[in-house]
Enzyme design. Structure first.
Site, PDB file in Angstrom:
ATOM      1  N   ALA A 163       0.843  -1.209   0.000  1.00 32.92           N
ATOM      2  CA  ALA A 163       0.000   0.000   0.000  1.00 32.92           C
ATOM      3  C   ALA A 163       0.876   1.257   0.000  1.00 32.92           C
ATOM      4  O   ALA A 163       1.828   1.348  -0.769  1.00 32.92           O
ATOM      5  CB  ALA A 163      -0.990  -0.035   1.152  1.00 32.92           C
ATOM      6  N   CYS A 164       0.570   2.201   0.891  1.00 35.16           N
ATOM      7  CA  CYS A 164       1.265   3.499   0.866  1.00 35.16           C
ATOM      8  C   CYS A 164       2.762   3.375   1.102  1.00 35.16           C
ATOM      9  O   CYS A 164       3.507   4.309   0.823  1.00 35.16           O
ATOM     10  CB  CYS A 164       0.688   4.427   1.922  1.00 35.16           C
ATOM     11  SG  CYS A 164      -0.929   5.013   1.477  1.00 35.16           S
ATOM     12  N   SER A 165       3.207   2.264   1.674  1.00 34.51           N
ATOM     13  CA  SER A 165       4.637   2.120   1.952  1.00 34.51           C
ATOM     14  C   SER A 165       5.366   1.328   0.876  1.00 34.51           C
ATOM     15  O   SER A 165       6.539   0.964   1.055  1.00 34.51           O
ATOM     16  CB  SER A 165       4.839   1.461   3.322  1.00 34.51           C
ATOM     17  OG  SER A 165       4.414   2.332   4.339  1.00 34.51           O
TER      18      SER A 165
END
Ligand code: CO8
Length: 373
Positions: A155-157
């Site tokens: 995801a965002c990472s």
């Protein structure tokens, strides 16, 4: 262990901008259509009317003013409310690979490299267009890279987790030059009909060249002093879309098959985690947070980044210490901290320290500590 540098970044910015005013106009038109279609049920008290969105709320709650998207017309059509893309034949470059190749070529040009210098491609993003073959392999072929390629999703990472894999590969000698690319077409899996989240995301693609310091020739190089990754399970950001949906006889259009979150809980839980993560990573390298000249943070919410900076360096942290790009790009998931690094690393001198940090679904947090060469 060989020294490793980030030697260049590249950015693909989609051609269309949606301002908050345009977004809210389309959303409110959709709300009016829905409420008119269900007027009788609403009058009988069987159904709650949908509530309008507002530009003021969006800017106050998030700091977002506009977003870039690959397709604008579909998103702003109140009878559709999601992008419209043409299906491509198998022998045509896929959409995610296309924007990835653009960002990769720009990053390679900035690094003074060609595809032939690349011996690994990591496609790290929060949504992947298909199950297989890996998009990374398609990108590898399109740019003329050798070696190997794979997709990954945190995801965002995704970008920082991808960078750690690249750094480890170069440090250990299994690769000399790795491209980490983050094609984020978030518009494809955002629920544009939910006022709690319809304003949050934008599309973009970033690419980062990670290579051995010995081979790097770019004028602007950043030595990787350390990377640190952490995860802790949470359902507060979740998307249940997946390959078992068919076998579960699940409704493919159900609300839980696109992005959803408990935004307030995420805000409260992730801010202290991210600040503590950065502090302890810096401490392990004998660096004080106040020694860092620039923080390129994940771009989800202006308030989140202000809180993190206050926790790290106190109430007087200047805005330039953690530059903001979410006002123009919105949340671009894994690409956000890399856009900040791409656009706001000028003006620093050799020896200056910087931190790239992402945080989001999982929960996941990744940090990369850099020193300008
Ligand atoms: N207009 C007007 N009013 C609204 C709107 C709107 N658009 N939306 C909500 N409201 C109302 C609510 O209904 C609520 O009303 P009431 O008080 O009567 O109940 C009121 O405004 C306040 O709502 P919230 O409490 O939800 O507002 P917040 O101040 O918490 O702001 C935010 C909402 C902006 C979402 C904020 O909580 C936030 O940014 N949180 C952090 C979120 C975050 O960082 N998430 C990370 C997700 S990204 C990630 O991990 C990657 C996932 C993969 C990418 C997927 C691509 C699609």
């Amino acid at each position: 262990m060989r020294p490793v540098v980030l030697s260049a970044t590249g950015l693909y910015r989609p051609p269309h901008v949606i301002t908050n005013a345009e977004l809210v106009t389309a959303f409110n038109a959709w709300v009016a259509l829905q409420n008119a279609a269900h007027a009788d049920a609403i009058a009988r008290g069987e159904r709650e009317p949908l509530q309008a969105s507002s530009v003021e709320f969006i800017e106050k709650a998030s700091g977002i003013r506009q977003r870039y998207v690959v397709d604008k017309a579909g998103v702003l059509d109140p009878t559709r409310m999601y992008p419209k893309f043409a299906e491509r034949p198998d022998d045509q470059l896929s959409l995610m690979a296309e924007i990835a190749v653009d960002a990769c070529r720009k990053a390679l040009a900035a690094a003074g490299k060609t595809g032939a210098d690349v011996d690994a491609v990591i496609c790290a993003a929060s949504n992947l267009q298909r199950a297989y073959p890996a998009l990374a392999v398609e990108i590898q072929q399109a740019i003329g890279a050798g070696g190997y390629a794979f997709d990954m999703n945190v995801a965002c990472s995704s970008a920082t987790f991808g960078i750690e894999q690249a750094v480890n590969a170069v440090r250990s000698g299994t690769a000399d030059c790795v491209l980490v690319v983050n094609p984020e077409i978030t518009s494809g899996h955002l629920e544009w009909r939910d006022r709690d989240c319809h304003f949050i995301f934008g599309d973009v693609c970033t690419a980062t060249v990670v290579e051995a310091a010995a081979t790097a020739t770019a004028a602007d190089q950043w030595e990787v002093l350390g990377t640190r990754l952490a995860t802790q399970f949470s359902n507060n950001i979740r998307n249940n879309f997946g390959f078992l949906n068919r076998s579960e006889d699940a409704d493919p259009l159900a609300r839980d098959k696109t992005f959803r979150q408990e935004g307030r809980k995420v805000f409260k839980e992730v801010v202290p985690m991210a600040a503590a993560h950065i502090e302890s990573h810096l401490h392990s390298l004998a660096i004080a947070p106040s020694d860092v000249r620039r923080y390129w943070l994940h771009q989800a919410n202006l308030g989140m980044n202000q809180f993190i900076m206050r926790k790290l360096v106190g109430p007087d942290a200047p805005a330039e210490l953690a530059p903001l790009i979410l006002d123009t790009y919105a949340n671009t998931s894994s690409a956000g901290s890399i856009i900040a690094f791409h656009e706001h690393r000028g003006g620093l001198c050799a020896g200056d320290l910087g931190v790239v940090c992402s945080f989001g679904a999982g929960y996941s947090i990744g940090s990369v500590v850099l020193r300008k060469r």
